[in-house]
Each structure stands twice: as C-alpha cells, then as structure tokens.
Enzyme design. Structure first.
Site, PDB file in Angstrom:
ATOM      1  N   ASP A  60       0.854  -1.186   0.000  1.00 34.19           N
ATOM      2  CA  ASP A  60       0.000   0.000   0.000  1.00 34.19           C
ATOM      3  C   ASP A  60       0.889   1.235   0.000  1.00 34.19           C
ATOM      4  OD1 ASP A  60       0.953   0.016   2.653  1.00 34.19           O
ATOM      5  OD2 ASP A  60      -0.814  -1.076   3.332  1.00 34.19           O
ATOM      6  N   ASP A 101      10.444   3.990  12.560  1.00 32.38           N
ATOM      7  CA  ASP A 101      11.197   2.897  13.177  1.00 32.38           C
ATOM      8  C   ASP A 101      12.581   2.651  12.558  1.00 32.38           C
ATOM      9  OD1 ASP A 101       9.862   1.939  10.942  1.00 32.38           O
ATOM     10  OD2 ASP A 101       8.781   0.349  11.992  1.00 32.38           O
ATOM     11  N   ASP A 117       1.401   5.018   1.653  1.00 29.68           N
ATOM     12  CA  ASP A 117       1.047   5.976   2.688  1.00 29.68           C
ATOM     13  C   ASP A 117       1.623   7.330   2.297  1.00 29.68           C
ATOM     14  OD1 ASP A 117      -0.019   3.845   4.114  1.00 29.68           O
ATOM     15  OD2 ASP A 117       1.884   3.439   5.118  1.00 29.68           O
TER      16      ASP A 117
HETATM   17  P1  ATP Z   1       4.172  -2.663   4.922  1.00 29.38           P
HETATM   18  O1  ATP Z   1       4.733  -2.912   3.580  1.00 29.38           O
HETATM   19  O2  ATP Z   1       4.036  -3.891   5.710  1.00 29.38           O
HETATM   20  O3  ATP Z   1       2.928  -1.816   4.912  1.00 29.38           O
HETATM   21  P2  ATP Z   1       5.306  -0.357   6.162  1.00 29.38           P
HETATM   22  O4  ATP Z   1       6.739   0.037   6.400  1.00 29.38           O
HETATM   23  O5  ATP Z   1       4.528   0.527   5.247  1.00 29.38           O
HETATM   24  O6  ATP Z   1       5.322  -1.839   5.679  1.00 29.38           O
HETATM   25  P3  ATP Z   1       3.310   0.184   8.110  1.00 29.38           P
HETATM   26  O7  ATP Z   1       2.938  -0.595   9.308  1.00 29.38           O
HETATM   27  O8  ATP Z   1       2.322   0.346   7.014  1.00 29.38           O
HETATM   28  O9  ATP Z   1       4.636  -0.457   7.565  1.00 29.38           O
HETATM   29  O10 ATP Z   1       3.781   1.613   8.608  1.00 29.38           O
HETATM   30  C1  ATP Z   1       4.076   2.685   7.729  1.00 29.38           C
HETATM   31  C2  ATP Z   1       5.276   3.473   8.224  1.00 29.38           C
HETATM   32  O11 ATP Z   1       4.973   4.083   9.471  1.00 29.38           O
HETATM   33  C3  ATP Z   1       6.523   2.653   8.487  1.00 29.38           C
HETATM   34  O12 ATP Z   1       7.302   2.489   7.320  1.00 29.38           O
HETATM   35  C4  ATP Z   1       7.228   3.483   9.530  1.00 29.38           C
HETATM   36  O13 ATP Z   1       7.913   4.560   8.938  1.00 29.38           O
HETATM   37  C5  ATP Z   1       6.086   4.038  10.347  1.00 29.38           C
HETATM   38  N1  ATP Z   1       5.749   3.178  11.488  1.00 29.38           N
HETATM   39  C6  ATP Z   1       4.768   2.245  11.546  1.00 29.38           C
HETATM   40  N2  ATP Z   1       4.707   1.661  12.740  1.00 29.38           N
HETATM   41  C7  ATP Z   1       5.678   2.225  13.475  1.00 29.38           C
HETATM   42  C8  ATP Z   1       6.123   2.073  14.814  1.00 29.38           C
HETATM   43  N3  ATP Z   1       5.568   1.172  15.614  1.00 29.38           N
HETATM   44  N4  ATP Z   1       7.135   2.861  15.233  1.00 29.38           N
HETATM   45  C9  ATP Z   1       7.704   3.775  14.414  1.00 29.38           C
HETATM   46  N5  ATP Z   1       7.339   3.963  13.146  1.00 29.38           N
HETATM   47  C10 ATP Z   1       6.342   3.213  12.676  1.00 29.38           C
HETATM   48 MG    MG Z   2       2.409   0.351   4.810  1.00 25.56          MG
END
Ligand code: ATP
Ligand code: MG
Length: 469
Positions: free
Chosen positions: A93, A168, A95
């Site tokens: 997805d 993170d 963001d």
């Molecule tokens: P995915 O491909 O699984 O969606 P993602 O990196 O986009 O991976 P998400 O859970 O959608 O993960 O979160 C989006 C972004 O928000 C992350 O890339 C990170 O920058 C931030 N983020 C999410 N959860 C946390 C957390 N617990 N602590 C710090 N930053 C976070």
């Molecule tokens: Mg994501």
C-alpha cells in the site's frame, strides 16, 4: 535546562510548517530533548536515479500528493511504499505524510475520513484504492507514557525532521515526492538499503520501550527484506521481549496479522523464534512453533499463505487464524472424543476452550472469531457423503473457505487424498457426475453421527436433525 525547554516550546519552524502544524498539545515531561542526530538535514536523491519509476506510483497516491501540494502543503509518499519501490518489490500500500493536519486533509478530499485515536490519520478513498494520510508527528520524548516507557498517545504534530526521527527503521524513513522526482533521506536509509541492513533509528532499546511492537516489526522486516539486522538493533530484543506483555491485545493482533500476511510469514515466525520473541509471549506462537505434530500442518498452511500473498491474492484473517490454531483444536477434540464425548459436541467444546485461551491475549475481533468457528465446525461435515448432506454443505456461506481448509488438511496428510479428490470432483461436477460420485462413495462415509449438543451451539454449524448421519 530552562533555556532548552524554552527553545523546545518556541522552536522555530521551517517556512510553510508553522501555519499547518497544530500547537504542541503535550507539555514536556522532563524527558531528554531531541538528540542532535534527530534534527539533521536530509540527503537529497533524484528518485529516478535510485531506480524508482514514477509509473509504479498509483494514481491514488499521485493525486493525493498533487492535491496537498497545490494547496500549499508538503506531501510525500513514505514508509513501505518507497522502501519497496526502491527494492524493486510491489508495495502493499502507499502511505502519504504531510504537514497538513488531519482536519485540513479531510477538507481537501471529498471521500475521506478521520480514523484512530492513539494515532490519528485520514483515509482518502479513490474507487477501491485507499491512501493513508498522516500528519508529520513530533518526537515522542515528551509524550505520555506508561510505567515501562510505552507511548500512550502520539498526536503531537511536528516538522518533517521530527517525523523522520520517530519512524522505526532507516529504510522506513524515506520521503518520496513523485512530482519533484525527489527522495529526502534523514537517516541514511538509502545507504542502508544498498548495504542491506535493517537499522533502528535512534537508541534501539529506548525505541523498543516506547513501543514494544517494534520488536515484532524488526522480525517482520528482516524476514521480508532478507536484510541483516544491525547489531545494536538486534542486541536489546532478547532482554526486552517481555515488554510485549504490556501491549494491548488489539494492537498485537494487528501487528501479528501484518506479519502473517507479509508474504514471508514462515520466515517471520522463524525470525521471532531466533530473537526469543515467541516464547511465553503470544500463546499462539507457542502453539505454532512448539507443537511438533502441528508443525507440518502449519508449515503447509503458511507456505500456501505466502504463495497466495506473493501472487497478489487476499488472505482472510479468519482462515489464517483458523489454520494456526487448528492443531490445538484437533488435539483437544481427540482428547474429548477419547474420553467418550460424542464427536460434534466435543468439537464445539474444543473450539470454545482454544478460543477462550487465545482470545485473552490476542484480542481477535468477533467477526474473525465467527469465521474461524465456522471453518472448523464445518470440517466433520466433509465426511458425510451420502444423501442430501453434500448438497447442503456446498450451499453453506462459508463452504469455500471450509473446503480450502479441508484441502490443507489433505495436503498435510491429516485427511485422505481420496476425500479431497471426491469433493473437488463434486464441486466441479454436473448433476450426473455428482450422482455418480454419491453412488461410489466409499463405505463408512456417512460421517460422524450427530447427537444433540449438550448446550446451545455458538457456531453456525448446529447440525440440523435431518442432516446426514
Ligand atoms: P508494509 O509494507 O508492511 O505496509 P510499512 O513500512 O509501510 O510496511 P506500516 O505498518 O504500514 O509499515 O507503517 C508505515 C510506516 O509508518 C513505516 O514504514 C514506519 O515509517 C512508520 N511506522 C509504523 N509503525 C511504526 C512504529 N511502531 N514505530 C515507528 N514507526 C512506525
Ligand atoms: Mg504500509
């Protein structure tokens, strides 16, 4: 000290940020001010030179950024979207991060809604596509925390550098402006991507204390990217693992679901095991990883799940958790039958006991629980292959999921290949073929005899008195 506090309260904002960002709502609580490293200037990269093709950005993400930028706000694709584009993977997805507040965002998009409490964000809809828009957040040094340092609320808006510092991993803190073909990198995420290293931003132990779920995320991203976990990012996990206990069940469930639906679920669970994160933390994981006889079934199930995810197919959470907990249900079911209980009530009782136990830690949503219950409760009905029973079964709303589940049991060697083949032919067959199948049903295929349940069923599969048997 006082000067530092005043500096922080009246911190100068970069041009364009002052008007958009809401005032800080939480007063500093004596925590350390942001470290110098958290306030660094970003490295700028030309995105196309890093291998990102703007054609791979969906129009929904593109339009979200365009609209925000046209209205004077900053807007970037962030997180997994950028990371995966840079890695040549298909992002799950997209963001968007912006300096517009959630209220300002909702005013710009007709089909949008504000969601979340601990973490307010806006969902913007484009047809069936959804873009999650979040406002730049401040560092969490002055946030409200619990006794272990876990951050309870995170709705203090900040500038972009702060937003980067509170993410993170370095590879998750890249900001991509698809209109300007620009990547802003505050923490050397691009370098870490090239080095194939997963590195936590800031002091890893503090970051895990703020949010213990990050330990699970370390395992998930290491599995997904195949990157090495940088040593100081890995080191504190073993000791801090018990902090997972303080995370609310619903949050844990969400993160587990992400992990299981990542397309790398088996590897992620192995990673959790390696980091000492499974033991005694999630009853579910103890069950999955430590039941020798359950391992084959779960491995087959997760391998299939990963294949489906990588093919871009969806995975229903109910099905997923039904597979993960099935061995536990099966063992208890068999024990009850061995103790003389009749099969159907014994199954329902086994289901109840497993769900009660698991539900207390992982707050599995009621809707998902209902799906799991149905998938399990329908299993004995595949044994009944006489009379009208098979016709009634295929009319069931959850038949498809229950059938897929039964095939999994066949593949794991738990149900006979003949049973699987019979049902596959029955589904595909026309009226004549079905009649023929019913006629050559092997002896003893009337299925378990049903008796009335001792107490009212909570499942959807309360056998009707005339049904099979
Ligand atoms: P995915 O491909 O699984 O969606 P993602 O990196 O986009 O991976 P998400 O859970 O959608 O993960 O979160 C989006 C972004 O928000 C992350 O890339 C990170 O920058 C931030 N983020 C999410 N959860 C946390 C957390 N617990 N602590 C710090 N930053 C976070
Ligand atoms: Mg994501």
């Amino acid at each position: 000290m006082i000067k530092k506090l005043i500096d922080r309260l009246f911190r100068r904002r970069a041009p364009g940020e002052g008007s958009a960002a809401a005032p800080r709502s939480a007063a500093p609580r004596g925590a350390a001010p942001p470290q110098a490293a958290d306030r660094r200037e970003p490295t700028r990269y030309k995105a196309s030179e890093q291998g990102i093709r703007v054609e791979d950005v969906p129009s929904s993400a593109m339009r979200t950024c365009e609209t925000l930028q046209k209205n004077g706000f900053k807007a970037f694709v962030v997180g997994g979207g950028v990371r995966d584009l840079l890695l040549g993977l298909r992002p799950k997805d997209f963001d968007v991060a912006t300096n517009a507040t959630p209220d300002q965002v909702t005013k710009l998009f007709r089909r949008s809604r504000l969601i979340g409490r601990r973490f307010q964000i806006v969902h913007v809809m484009f047809g069936r596509d959804m873009i999650e828009v979040s406002t730049f957040r401040a560092l969490q040094t002055d946030a409200e925390t619990d006794a272990h340092g876990r951050v309870l609320r995170d709705n203090v808006w900040g500038d972009q550098a702060e937003d980067a510092a509170r993410r993170d991993f370095t590879i998750n803190a890249l900001y991509y402006d698809p209109i300007a073909d620009l990547i802003l990198d505050y923490h050397d995420g691009v370098k870490d991507l090239h080095r194939r290293v997963l590195r936590m931003i800031g002091d890893p132990a503090s970051r895990y204390r703020e949010d213990p779920v990050r330990m699970l995320r370390t395992a998930r991203f290491a599995a997904k990217t195949g990157f090495a976990i940088e040593e100081s990012t890995r080191a504190p996990i073993r000791e801090l693992a018990p902090l997972i206990h303080n995370v609310p069940g619903a949050r844990l469930f969400d993160e587990m679901l992400k992990l299981l639906q990542s397309g790398h679920s088996l590897e992620s669970l192995e990673q959790l095991r390696r980091e000492g994160l499974h033991h005694g933390l999630l009853p579910l994981l103890d069950v999955i990883l430590e039941q020798p006889d359950g391992e084959r079934f779960v491995k087959v199930a997760l391998t299939r799940t990963d294949e489906r995810v990588l093919e871009g197919k969806s995975i229903s959470p109910g099905f997923l958790f039904a597979t993960l907990l099935w061995q536990q249900v099966r063992v208890r079911w068999e024990q009850r039958c061995a103790a003389g209980e009749s099969p159907i009530p014994a199954l329902h009782d086994a289901i109840d006991s497993v769900l009660d136990e698991q539900g207390s830690k992982l707050a599995i949503q009621k809707r998902i629980i209902a799906d799991m219950r149905e998938i399990w409760a329908l299993q004995p009905r595949f044994e009944r292959r006489t009379g009208g029973a098979p016709f009634r079964l295929i009319e069931h709303l959850r038949f498809r999921a229950a059938y897929d589940f039964m095939i999994l049991r066949v593949d794991a060697g738990e149900a006979s290949a003949e049973l699987g083949a019979w049902w596959t032919s029955f589904i595909d067959g026309d009226a004549d073929a079905r009649k023929a199948l019913l006629e050559r049903t092997p002896a003893g295929s009337a299925g378990p005899r049903k008796r009335r349940r001792r107490r009212p069923s909570r499942g959807a599969d309360t056998p009707a008195p005339d049904d099979g048997g």
